[in-house]
Design an enzyme around this catalytic site. Structure first.
Site, PDB file in Angstrom:
ATOM      1  N   LYS A 142     -18.872 -16.851   3.056  1.00 49.29           N
ATOM      2  CA  LYS A 142     -20.335 -16.764   3.178  1.00 49.29           C
ATOM      3  C   LYS A 142     -21.048 -16.188   1.965  1.00 49.29           C
ATOM      4  O   LYS A 142     -20.632 -15.188   1.405  1.00 49.29           O
ATOM      5  CB  LYS A 142     -20.674 -15.882   4.376  1.00 49.29           C
ATOM      6  CG  LYS A 142     -20.162 -16.434   5.680  1.00 49.29           C
ATOM      7  CD  LYS A 142     -20.758 -15.671   6.846  1.00 49.29           C
ATOM      8  CE  LYS A 142     -19.939 -15.858   8.096  1.00 49.29           C
ATOM      9  NZ  LYS A 142     -19.125 -14.712   8.438  1.00 49.29           N
ATOM     10  N   GLY A 160      -8.350  -8.114  -0.349  1.00 47.79           N
ATOM     11  CA  GLY A 160      -8.663  -8.996   0.770  1.00 47.79           C
ATOM     12  C   GLY A 160      -8.005 -10.354   0.629  1.00 47.79           C
ATOM     13  O   GLY A 160      -6.843 -10.454   0.246  1.00 47.79           O
ATOM     14  N   ARG A 178       0.816  -1.212   0.000  1.00 47.27           N
ATOM     15  CA  ARG A 178       0.000   0.000   0.000  1.00 47.27           C
ATOM     16  C   ARG A 178       0.852   1.266   0.000  1.00 47.27           C
ATOM     17  O   ARG A 178       0.429   2.290  -0.552  1.00 47.27           O
ATOM     18  CB  ARG A 178      -0.958  -0.023   1.188  1.00 47.27           C
ATOM     19  CG  ARG A 178      -2.081  -1.016   0.945  1.00 47.27           C
ATOM     20  CD  ARG A 178      -3.062  -1.099   2.064  1.00 47.27           C
ATOM     21  NE  ARG A 178      -4.300  -1.724   1.590  1.00 47.27           N
ATOM     22  CZ  ARG A 178      -5.248  -2.191   2.376  1.00 47.27           C
ATOM     23  NH1 ARG A 178      -5.119  -2.100   3.674  1.00 47.27           N
ATOM     24  NH2 ARG A 178      -6.323  -2.727   1.871  1.00 47.27           N
ATOM     25  N   GLY A 207     -12.868  -4.448   0.713  1.00 45.85           N
ATOM     26  CA  GLY A 207     -14.255  -3.981   0.845  1.00 45.85           C
ATOM     27  C   GLY A 207     -14.649  -3.069  -0.306  1.00 45.85           C
ATOM     28  O   GLY A 207     -15.740  -3.193  -0.870  1.00 45.85           O
TER      29      GLY A 207
HETATM   30  P1  AMP Z   1     -14.122 -14.225   2.682  1.00 50.68           P
HETATM   31  O1  AMP Z   1     -13.616 -13.361   3.790  1.00 50.68           O
HETATM   32  O2  AMP Z   1     -15.590 -14.337   2.599  1.00 50.68           O
HETATM   33  O3  AMP Z   1     -13.441 -13.946   1.353  1.00 50.68           O
HETATM   34  O4  AMP Z   1     -13.700 -15.711   3.087  1.00 50.68           O
HETATM   35  C1  AMP Z   1     -12.369 -16.110   3.174  1.00 50.68           C
HETATM   36  C2  AMP Z   1     -12.292 -17.259   4.112  1.00 50.68           C
HETATM   37  O5  AMP Z   1     -13.144 -18.292   3.660  1.00 50.68           O
HETATM   38  C3  AMP Z   1     -10.918 -17.856   4.209  1.00 50.68           C
HETATM   39  O6  AMP Z   1     -10.408 -17.606   5.497  1.00 50.68           O
HETATM   40  C4  AMP Z   1     -11.142 -19.347   3.960  1.00 50.68           C
HETATM   41  O7  AMP Z   1     -10.463 -20.158   4.896  1.00 50.68           O
HETATM   42  C5  AMP Z   1     -12.639 -19.511   4.143  1.00 50.68           C
HETATM   43  N1  AMP Z   1     -13.186 -20.636   3.383  1.00 50.68           N
HETATM   44  C6  AMP Z   1     -13.053 -20.876   2.067  1.00 50.68           C
HETATM   45  N2  AMP Z   1     -13.658 -22.031   1.726  1.00 50.68           N
HETATM   46  C7  AMP Z   1     -14.202 -22.543   2.852  1.00 50.68           C
HETATM   47  C8  AMP Z   1     -14.947 -23.717   3.140  1.00 50.68           C
HETATM   48  N3  AMP Z   1     -15.231 -24.613   2.193  1.00 50.68           N
HETATM   49  N4  AMP Z   1     -15.359 -23.899   4.403  1.00 50.68           N
HETATM   50  C9  AMP Z   1     -15.057 -23.007   5.357  1.00 50.68           C
HETATM   51  N5  AMP Z   1     -14.357 -21.881   5.151  1.00 50.68           N
HETATM   52  C10 AMP Z   1     -13.916 -21.646   3.907  1.00 50.68           C
END
Ligand code: AMP
Length: 407
Positions: free
Chosen positions: A207, A364, A38, A387
């Site tokens: 999620k 991210g 950054r 974000g």
């Molecule tokens: P996000 O912040 O929504 O981009 O999610 C990233 C996180 O999702 C990472 O820390 C991954 O470890 C987690 N992740 C990815 N795939 C899975 C999965 N199948 N089950 C649980 N966590 C997951």
């Protein structure tokens, strides 16, 4: 998409006090900067203003500052590293009030081409609230012109991002965007609004709920939407599959059905995992050794948890990327923090590294994954804002961009 906003090329900084909002929110470990991306990304704008003979006043937040001002979240390490990068002194104002006597005196003493860095803007709690007017005005009082180059903060209507612009305008000054903002918006904006086709969007991460609007918006813009990671299991369950103990958001099953129907009616390809890497449970600690097997996506046994895409899925996704001309990727395909569960994410990163397409990585976790896995220099653009890039992909306007003067 051309950005119809004033940029640093449209303002005359000579002899003027220019307040520049940067994104110096760098990771620190024991007071040392562990990733200077950054800081490096902010250099073109700062160097341009120095060259033009501006008096360059920099500000940024760092960290969440949950428990009030503290040395652990001071911008002092940034001042030191920035000074090395610029090859000139950066006068750091360590005052926890950010603005005030010390800042005013330092700015008054500036010569053309000098650089001052103010303290962490979040040390002033009001930075984050709608009541940040007083702080916005104090920031504006220090300057004649304002430049926003903090893409990673541009989705927040904070005092130093948006609030300040009103007071700069009131005193007859100008508000512009910096080179980093321009670059981010050019890449993300072109990809979403005016992509060279086929346009493939890849979404992953934990999620579905976090990315509802991104899925909806990208489905309209792209040719193929690929969904992996934890969020894929809600889609698989919506298709009627058993998903064992895999991550699921039961409240979003109808939404997933709606998105699958929408893809069909728009004639878009929506690719979901056809197989998955399963284990007895989530690794603890996250990088612990773990026994896994790969099963078809509709054959996940009860009690097992899907933690990465499987080998056939990795091939399917890589194939879709091969023929793409534009690829946007946000979110890992599995629990990439664990070497055994990083294979799907690595396969997708590799496919992106090998394609001729324009490849854009949302910030991210996907940026971290690409950096960590060593593919960073193979991508066309890695966004500095997680974000902010997500909100951009949702089709939202960013307050930090809107607040800049039109050309
Ligand atoms: P996000 O912040 O929504 O981009 O999610 C990233 C996180 O999702 C990472 O820390 C991954 O470890 C987690 N992740 C990815 N795939 C899975 C999965 N199948 N089950 C649980 N966590 C997951």
């Amino acid at each position: 998409m051309g950005l119809n906003k004033k940029s640093v090329d449209d303002i005359n900084a000579k002899g003027k006090r220019v307040l520049v909002r940067c994104d110096f929110n760098v990771p620190l470990k024991n007071g040392e900067i562990t990733d200077e991306t950054r800081i490096v990304a902010a250099l073109p704008t700062i160097n341009k203003l120095i060259k033009d003979g501006g008096k360059v006043i920099l500000c940024s937040h760092l960290g969440k500052v949950k428990n009030g001002p503290n040395e652990g979240e001071s911008l002092a390490p940034v001042a030191k590293r920035l000074s090395e990068k610029l090859g000139k002194e950066v006068n750091f104002i360590s005052d926890y009030n950010v603005t005030g006597e010390a800042a005013t005196a330092a700015v008054e003493a500036m010569n053309e081409g000098d650089v001052v860095l103010l303290q962490n803007t979040r040390f002033r709690g009001k930075e984050e609230t709608k009541n940040g007017e007083e702080f916005s005005k104090e920031l504006a009082d220090l300057a004649d012109l304002y430049v926003c180059d903090a893409f990673g903060s541009s989705h927040r209507a904070h005092a130093s991002v948006e609030g300040v612009t009103k007071f700069i305008t009131e005193k007859g000054g100008e508000n512009a965007v910096g080179y980093l903002m321009q670059k981010e918006i050019d890449f993300l904006g072109n990809a979403v609004e005016n992509p060279v086709r086929p346009f493939v969007a890849i979404l992953g991460g934990a999620k579905v709920a976090d990315k509802l609007n991104v899925i909806n918006n990208l489905l309209e813009k792209c040719d193929t939407l690929i969904i992996g990671g934890g969020m894929a299991f809600t889609f698989l369950k919506a298709k009627g599959y058993e998903i064992g103990n895999s991550l699921v958001d039961d409240e979003k099953l109808d939404y997933c059905k709606e998105m699958m129907a929408k893809a069909e009616s728009l004639g878009k390809k929506l690719l979901l995992p056809i197989d998955t890497t399963i284990a007895d449970g989530f690794p603890n600690p996250i990088d612990a050794e773990i026994a896994v097997e790969v099963v078809d996506a509709d054959k996940i046994p009860a009690g097992k948890e899907g933690l990465d895409i499987g080998t056939k899925t990795a091939e399917l996704f890589a194939d879709a990327v091969k023929s793409a001309k534009t690829v946007v990727w946000n979110g890992p395909m599995g629990v990439f923090e664990n070497p055994t569960l990083a294979k799907g994410t690595i396969a997708v990163a590799k496919a992106l590294a090998e394609t001729e397409a324009t490849t854009i990585i949302g910030g991210g976790d996907s940026a971290a994954a690409v950096n960590q896995l060593g593919f960073a220099d193979k991508m066309s653009h890695i966004s500095t804002g997680g974000g902010a890039s997500l909100e951009f992909l949702e089709g939202k306007e960013l307050p930090g961009v809107v607040a800049a003067d039109d050309k």
